[in-house]
Design a protein around this motif. Structure first.
Motif, PDB file in Angstrom:
ATOM      1  N   LEU A 187       0.831  -1.199   0.000  1.00 27.03           N
ATOM      2  CA  LEU A 187       0.000   0.000   0.000  1.00 27.03           C
ATOM      3  C   LEU A 187       0.865   1.248   0.000  1.00 27.03           C
ATOM      4  CD1 LEU A 187      -2.714  -0.803   2.710  1.00 27.03           C
ATOM      5  CD2 LEU A 187      -3.031  -0.778   0.225  1.00 27.03           C
ATOM      6  N   ASN A 188       0.269   2.375  -0.352  1.00 25.93           N
ATOM      7  CA  ASN A 188       0.866   3.680  -0.122  1.00 25.93           C
ATOM      8  C   ASN A 188       0.284   4.211   1.183  1.00 25.93           C
ATOM      9  OD1 ASN A 188       2.281   3.612  -2.559  1.00 25.93           O
ATOM     10  ND2 ASN A 188       0.554   4.461  -3.687  1.00 25.93           N
ATOM     11  N   SER A 189       1.137   4.316   2.205  1.00 22.47           N
ATOM     12  CA  SER A 189       0.674   4.659   3.548  1.00 22.47           C
ATOM     13  C   SER A 189       1.094   6.063   3.935  1.00 22.47           C
ATOM     14  CB  SER A 189       1.249   3.672   4.571  1.00 22.47           C
ATOM     15  OG  SER A 189       0.838   2.355   4.282  1.00 22.47           O
ATOM     16  N   ASP A 190       0.293   6.725   4.768  1.00 14.05           N
ATOM     17  CA  ASP A 190       0.624   8.070   5.237  1.00 14.05           C
ATOM     18  C   ASP A 190       1.943   8.058   5.998  1.00 14.05           C
ATOM     19  OD1 ASP A 190      -1.750   9.008   4.167  1.00 14.05           O
ATOM     20  OD2 ASP A 190      -2.841   8.867   6.062  1.00 14.05           O
ATOM     21  N   LYS A 191       2.825   8.974   5.691  1.00 10.51           N
ATOM     22  CA  LYS A 191       4.186   8.964   6.227  1.00 10.51           C
ATOM     23  C   LYS A 191       4.251   9.211   7.724  1.00 10.51           C
ATOM     24  CE  LYS A 191       5.836  11.857   3.121  1.00 10.51           C
ATOM     25  NZ  LYS A 191       6.815  12.702   2.390  1.00 10.51           N
ATOM     26  N   PHE A 192       3.170   9.738   8.328  1.00 10.47           N
ATOM     27  CA  PHE A 192       3.196   9.985   9.764  1.00 10.47           C
ATOM     28  C   PHE A 192       2.848   8.742  10.575  1.00 10.47           C
ATOM     29  CE2 PHE A 192      -1.116  11.314   8.435  1.00 10.47           C
ATOM     30  CZ  PHE A 192      -1.881  10.476   9.221  1.00 10.47           C
ATOM     31  N   LEU A 193       2.462   7.655   9.909  1.00 10.67           N
ATOM     32  CA  LEU A 193       2.137   6.427  10.625  1.00 10.67           C
ATOM     33  C   LEU A 193       3.413   5.719  11.064  1.00 10.67           C
ATOM     34  CD1 LEU A 193      -0.684   5.075   8.282  1.00 10.67           C
ATOM     35  CD2 LEU A 193      -0.963   6.244  10.481  1.00 10.67           C
ATOM     36  N   GLU A 194       3.323   4.997  12.156  1.00 14.38           N
ATOM     37  CA  GLU A 194       4.479   4.231  12.631  1.00 14.38           C
ATOM     38  C   GLU A 194       4.464   2.833  12.013  1.00 14.38           C
ATOM     39  OE1 GLU A 194       5.360   3.983  16.718  1.00 14.38           O
ATOM     40  OE2 GLU A 194       5.846   6.112  16.893  1.00 14.38           O
ATOM     41  N   ALA A 195       5.627   2.386  11.559  1.00 17.46           N
ATOM     42  CA  ALA A 195       5.793   1.034  11.040  1.00 17.46           C
ATOM     43  C   ALA A 195       7.229   0.608  11.283  1.00 17.46           C
ATOM     44  CB  ALA A 195       5.436   0.968   9.556  1.00 17.46           C
ATOM     45  N   ARG A 196       7.505  -0.658  11.033  1.00 16.84           N
ATOM     46  CA  ARG A 196       8.849  -1.175  11.213  1.00 16.84           C
ATOM     47  C   ARG A 196       9.707  -0.914   9.978  1.00 16.84           C
ATOM     48  NH1 ARG A 196       9.357  -5.816  15.086  1.00 16.84           N
ATOM     49  NH2 ARG A 196       7.401  -5.942  16.250  1.00 16.84           N
ATOM     50  N   VAL A 197      11.012  -1.034  10.171  1.00 14.50           N
ATOM     51  CA  VAL A 197      11.988  -0.993   9.080  1.00 14.50           C
ATOM     52  C   VAL A 197      12.987  -2.113   9.307  1.00 14.50           C
ATOM     53  CG1 VAL A 197      13.999   0.240   8.162  1.00 14.50           C
ATOM     54  CG2 VAL A 197      11.835   1.452   8.473  1.00 14.50           C
ATOM     55  N   ARG A 198      13.221  -2.923   8.270  1.00 16.81           N
ATOM     56  CA  ARG A 198      14.325  -3.886   8.297  1.00 16.81           C
ATOM     57  C   ARG A 198      15.353  -3.392   7.283  1.00 16.81           C
ATOM     58  NH1 ARG A 198      15.168  -9.508   9.650  1.00 16.81           N
ATOM     59  NH2 ARG A 198      13.319  -9.305  10.968  1.00 16.81           N
ATOM     60  N   PRO A 199      16.485  -2.856   7.751  1.00 14.19           N
ATOM     61  CA  PRO A 199      17.453  -2.230   6.856  1.00 14.19           C
ATOM     62  C   PRO A 199      18.075  -3.213   5.851  1.00 14.19           C
ATOM     63  CG  PRO A 199      17.824  -1.559   9.130  1.00 14.19           C
ATOM     64  CD  PRO A 199      16.860  -2.692   9.171  1.00 14.19           C
ATOM     65  N   VAL A 200      18.544  -2.642   4.761  1.00 11.24           N
ATOM     66  CA  VAL A 200      19.265  -3.396   3.739  1.00 11.24           C
ATOM     67  C   VAL A 200      20.516  -2.630   3.336  1.00 11.24           C
ATOM     68  CG1 VAL A 200      17.169  -4.442   2.786  1.00 11.24           C
ATOM     69  CG2 VAL A 200      18.050  -2.321   1.788  1.00 11.24           C
ATOM     70  N   ARG A 201      21.417  -3.349   2.694  1.00 14.23           N
ATOM     71  CA  ARG A 201      22.527  -2.733   1.990  1.00 14.23           C
ATOM     72  C   ARG A 201      22.675  -3.432   0.660  1.00 14.23           C
ATOM     73  NH1 ARG A 201      27.307  -5.637   2.370  1.00 14.23           N
ATOM     74  NH2 ARG A 201      28.389  -3.775   1.663  1.00 14.23           N
ATOM     75  N   SER A 202      23.424  -2.812  -0.269  1.00  7.51           N
ATOM     76  CA  SER A 202      23.563  -3.351  -1.620  1.00  7.51           C
ATOM     77  C   SER A 202      25.029  -3.447  -2.003  1.00  7.51           C
ATOM     78  CB  SER A 202      22.843  -2.450  -2.633  1.00  7.51           C
ATOM     79  OG  SER A 202      21.459  -2.408  -2.366  1.00  7.51           O
ATOM     80  N   GLU A 203      25.314  -4.431  -2.854  1.00 11.01           N
ATOM     81  CA  GLU A 203      26.654  -4.546  -3.430  1.00 11.01           C
ATOM     82  C   GLU A 203      26.529  -4.710  -4.944  1.00 11.01           C
ATOM     83  OE1 GLU A 203      29.277  -7.415  -1.753  1.00 11.01           O
ATOM     84  OE2 GLU A 203      29.042  -6.663   0.310  1.00 11.01           O
ATOM     85  N   LEU A 204      27.309  -3.946  -5.675  1.00  7.05           N
ATOM     86  CA  LEU A 204      27.338  -4.062  -7.127  1.00  7.05           C
ATOM     87  C   LEU A 204      27.937  -5.408  -7.508  1.00  7.05           C
ATOM     88  CD1 LEU A 204      27.157  -2.752  -9.993  1.00  7.05           C
ATOM     89  CD2 LEU A 204      29.461  -1.870  -9.566  1.00  7.05           C
ATOM     90  N   ILE A 205      27.288  -6.097  -8.439  1.00  4.03           N
ATOM     91  CA  ILE A 205      27.791  -7.386  -8.922  1.00  4.03           C
ATOM     92  C   ILE A 205      28.628  -7.164 -10.169  1.00  4.03           C
ATOM     93  CG2 ILE A 205      27.121  -9.632  -9.872  1.00  4.03           C
ATOM     94  CD1 ILE A 205      24.549  -9.400  -8.195  1.00  4.03           C
ATOM     95  N   GLN A 206      29.844  -7.668 -10.172  1.00  2.42           N
ATOM     96  CA  GLN A 206      30.719  -7.562 -11.344  1.00  2.42           C
ATOM     97  C   GLN A 206      31.271  -8.930 -11.714  1.00  2.42           C
ATOM     98  OE1 GLN A 206      33.793  -4.655 -10.591  1.00  2.42           O
ATOM     99  NE2 GLN A 206      32.495  -2.989 -11.297  1.00  2.42           N
TER     100      GLN A 206
END
Length: 206
Positions: A187-206
Motif C-alpha cells: 500500500l501507499n501509507s501516510d508517512k506519519f504512521l508508525e511502522a517497522r523498518v528492516r534495513p538493507v545494503r547493496s553490493e554491485l555485482i561484477q
C-alpha cells in the motif's frame, strides 16, 4: 544506485545464494538498475527500527527510487526524517552503508523470506517487481510460499513480524510504499504512521 556502487562489489563468480549469511546480513535477492545488478542484503532482526517515515505533506526530492534505498534514505534523512537518520547511523558487521529498502528491494524480503504459510493477498499487482532478477510477477494466494530459510520462518530468530514495514520509496508528498508481512499486501501509507523498518545494503555485482 550511485550511493552504494563504489563501496562494495560482489564478484560474479561467487554470488552467494539467497538465504546465505553475507555482508553483515542475509542475501535477499538481486535488483537491476540502469543495466547494472546489485545484491540486496537484509540486516538481522536485532537491527529493526520503528517509527514515522517522514513529514506528511513534504515532497522529498530524491526519495522516489524503486531500487536505490540508500539514495532515498539519504534524501529522507536530509529532509529531517529521524527514522532515516537512525538507519544511516547503523554499523553492522563492519558495514555502514545501510538503508531503508526501496520498494523493489523490500518486495524481495517478502518474496524470499516470507515468515508464514498464510495465503498471500493477491487482489491486484502486489508483488509485481520488474527490477528484480529474474523479474517478479504478482503474487498468487499460494506463491510465494513460506521461506525455507529456517531463521526467517515464524518464531525464528530473524523472522519478520506480521506487521507493516516501511520502504523508502515516496509515493507522494503524503505517502510512501509499505508492505504488510502478514499477507504481502502493498500500500501507499501516510508517512506519519508508525511502522517497522528492516534495513538493507547493496553490493554491485561484477
Amino acid at each position: 544506485m550511485t550511493s552504494n556502487a563504489a563501496a562494495q562489489v560482489a564478484p560474479t563468480q561467487s554470488i552467494p545464494a539467497i538465504g546465505t549469511e553475507y555482508g553483515g546480513g542475509t542475501v535477499t535477492g538481486i535488483v537491476s538498475e540502469n543495466g547494472q545488478q546489485y545484491l540486496v542484503i537484509t540486516a538481522g532482526k536485532a537491527h529493526e527500527l520503528r517509527g514515522e517515515l517522514g513529514t506528511y505533506g513534504q515532497d522529498v526530492e530524491g526519495a522516489h527510487s524503486y531500487t536505490d534505498g540508500r539514495a532515498n534514505t539519504e534524501a529522507l534523512a536530509a529532509a529531517g526524517s529521524e527514522l532515516a537518520q537512525k538507519v544511516l547511523a547503523l554499523e553492522i558487521g563492519g558495514f555502514s552503508d545501510w538503508a531503508i529498502p526501496a520498494r523493489d528491494q523490500q518486495e524481495l524480503q517478502y518474496r524470499h523470506l516470507k515468515p508464514t504459510a498464510r495465503q498471500n493477498y493477491a487482489g491486484y499487482r502486489d508483488g509485481d517487481n520488474p527490477s528484480s532478477v529474474p523479474p517478479g510477477y504478482p503474487y498468487t494466494e499460494d506463491l510465494p510460499a513460506k521461506t525455507d530459510v529456517s531463521a526467517f520462518q515464524d518464531n525464528g530468530a530473524e523472522a519478520f513480524a506480521e506487521e507493516w514495514y516501511w520502504s523508502s520509496t515516496q509515493s507522494s508528498a503524503d505517502t510512501a510504499s509499505s508492505l504488510g508481512f502478514s499477507d504481502g499486501l502493498q500500500l501507499n501509507s501516510d508517512k506519519f504512521l508508525e511502522a517497522r523498518v528492516r534495513p538493507v545494503r547493496s553490493e554491485l555485482i561484477q
